[in-house]
Design an enzyme around this catalytic site. Structure first.
Site, PDB file in Angstrom:
ATOM      1  N   SER A  48     -34.688  45.752 -19.607  1.00 42.12           N
ATOM      2  CA  SER A  48     -34.951  46.584 -18.426  1.00 42.12           C
ATOM      3  C   SER A  48     -35.187  48.028 -18.852  1.00 42.12           C
ATOM      4  CB  SER A  48     -33.786  46.507 -17.424  1.00 42.12           C
ATOM      5  OG  SER A  48     -32.557  46.749 -18.077  1.00 42.12           O
ATOM      6  N   GLU A 118     -34.109  34.659 -21.883  1.00 41.51           N
ATOM      7  CA  GLU A 118     -34.416  34.123 -20.556  1.00 41.51           C
ATOM      8  C   GLU A 118     -34.964  32.703 -20.655  1.00 41.51           C
ATOM      9  OE1 GLU A 118     -37.033  36.799 -18.483  1.00 41.51           O
ATOM     10  OE2 GLU A 118     -35.681  38.508 -18.742  1.00 41.51           O
ATOM     11  N   GLU A 185     -29.769  35.372 -11.884  1.00 40.75           N
ATOM     12  CA  GLU A 185     -30.357  36.516 -11.162  1.00 40.75           C
ATOM     13  C   GLU A 185     -31.091  36.087  -9.893  1.00 40.75           C
ATOM     14  OE1 GLU A 185     -32.511  39.253 -13.644  1.00 40.75           O
ATOM     15  OE2 GLU A 185     -33.256  40.404 -11.927  1.00 40.75           O
TER      16      GLU A 185
HETATM   17  O1  KIV Z   1     -32.720  43.526 -18.979  1.00 34.24           O
HETATM   18  C1  KIV Z   1     -31.776  43.555 -18.158  1.00 34.24           C
HETATM   19  O2  KIV Z   1     -31.234  44.609 -17.827  1.00 34.24           O
HETATM   20  C2  KIV Z   1     -31.323  42.298 -17.606  1.00 34.24           C
HETATM   21  C3  KIV Z   1     -30.433  42.366 -16.410  1.00 34.24           C
HETATM   22  C4  KIV Z   1     -31.270  42.409 -15.199  1.00 34.24           C
HETATM   23  C5  KIV Z   1     -29.453  41.256 -16.388  1.00 34.24           C
HETATM   24  O3  KIV Z   1     -31.704  41.270 -18.069  1.00 34.24           O
END
Ligand code: KIV
Length: 280
Positions: A48, A118, A185
């Protein structure tokens, strides 16, 4: 290593002992330090960072080099929490061999304790191979931001029974493959509860309701540091942008009207040196 360092076993035990797990993201040294001081259980150096630190529209363009750079910074400040390094898009999708190599790089070069990737059923063999190499893995199912376009955007997942059953199957496949925990999520709260009940490993929710084994939020969202959008599942515990902006505006004003720097911010010169310079 800090003697109060959180381990993978501590995280697994939390579910057995019905203790909620607290997880947050961090991308740099100051937030690593803050996470440590706050005493959270897990710190995720998430991809993120592509959005909240680099200003990109998504996480797809984040590279291994970006991740290693940010993990190193967090590790310098964050001692007790378990540190998760997020595997960026295409670092584990091409082959299992490459996935194991890249998971190893995040640990060896970045210094994180575990990795996250993921995907559910389709990525179970990849998870199994990484775990077999001695690297603990955290799964991530439900809304998977790296493949959000294939899921129709950043939308709630598991709406109908078929999709919900698929998510439960994903959770079971990841558990079977050896994850020590998983992120779930953006799913309806009742599905969050069903998923958490369907596996023994902790299920940490982000927009998955309260009946899961812990919660994670993107820190820049929860402290009001990200300017673009706020997902429905985010609670903003504070708003630090206006506070920082106020400081920056005060600085700008004081530089322009020469009230900064004041004498207390300036170095003095010995009188005789000044006198000598004036004589020349
Ligand atoms: O990259 C991230 O911050 C995440 C969170 C949304 C769990 O994967």
């Amino acid at each position: 290593m800090a003697n109060n360092k959180t381990s993978v076993l501590d995280i697994r035990k939390a579910k057995e002992e019905k203790r909620k797990i607290v997880m947050m993201t961090a991308y740099d040294y100051p937030f690593g330090l803050l996470a440590d001081e706050a005493g959270v259980d897990i710190v995720l150096v998430g991809d993120s960072l592509g959005m909240v630190v680099m200003g990109l529209d998504g996480t797809v363009a984040v590279t291994m080099e970006h991740m290693i750079h940010h993990i190193k910074a967090v590790v310098r400040g964050c001692k007790a929490p378990l540190i998760v390094g997020d595997m960026p898009f295409m670092s584990y999708n091409i082959s299992i061999e490459e996935a194991v190599r890249n998971a190893g790089r995040l640990m060896k070069e970045g210094g994180c304790d575990v990795v996250k990737l993921e995907g559910g059923v389709d990525f179970a063999p990849t998870v199994k191979a990484i775990v077999k190499a001695g690297i603990p893995v955290q799964g991530h199912i439900g809304l998977t931001p790296q493949t959000a376009s294939a899921l129709g955007g950043f939308k709630m997942q598991g709406k109908d029974a078929v999709a919900a059953r698929r998510i439960i199957e994903d959770a079971k496949a990841l558990e079977e493959a050896g994850v020590f925990s998983m992120i779930l999520e953006a799913v309806p709260a009742p599905l969050g509860k069903l998923v958490a009940e369907s596996v023994k490993v902790p299920v940490i929710g982000i927009g998955a309701g309260a009946d899961v084994d812990g919660q994670v939020l993107v820190t820049h969202d929860m402290v009001g540091l990200f300017d673009k959008f706020i997902p429905k599942f985010v609670k903003q515990y504070t708003q630090i942008r206006p506070i920082i902006l106020e400081a920056l505006n005060a600085y700008k004003k004081e530089v322009r009207d020469v009230t900064f720097p004041a004498p207390e911010h300036s170095f003095k010169m010995p009188e005789e040196t000044l006198a000598q310079l004036k004589d020349e």
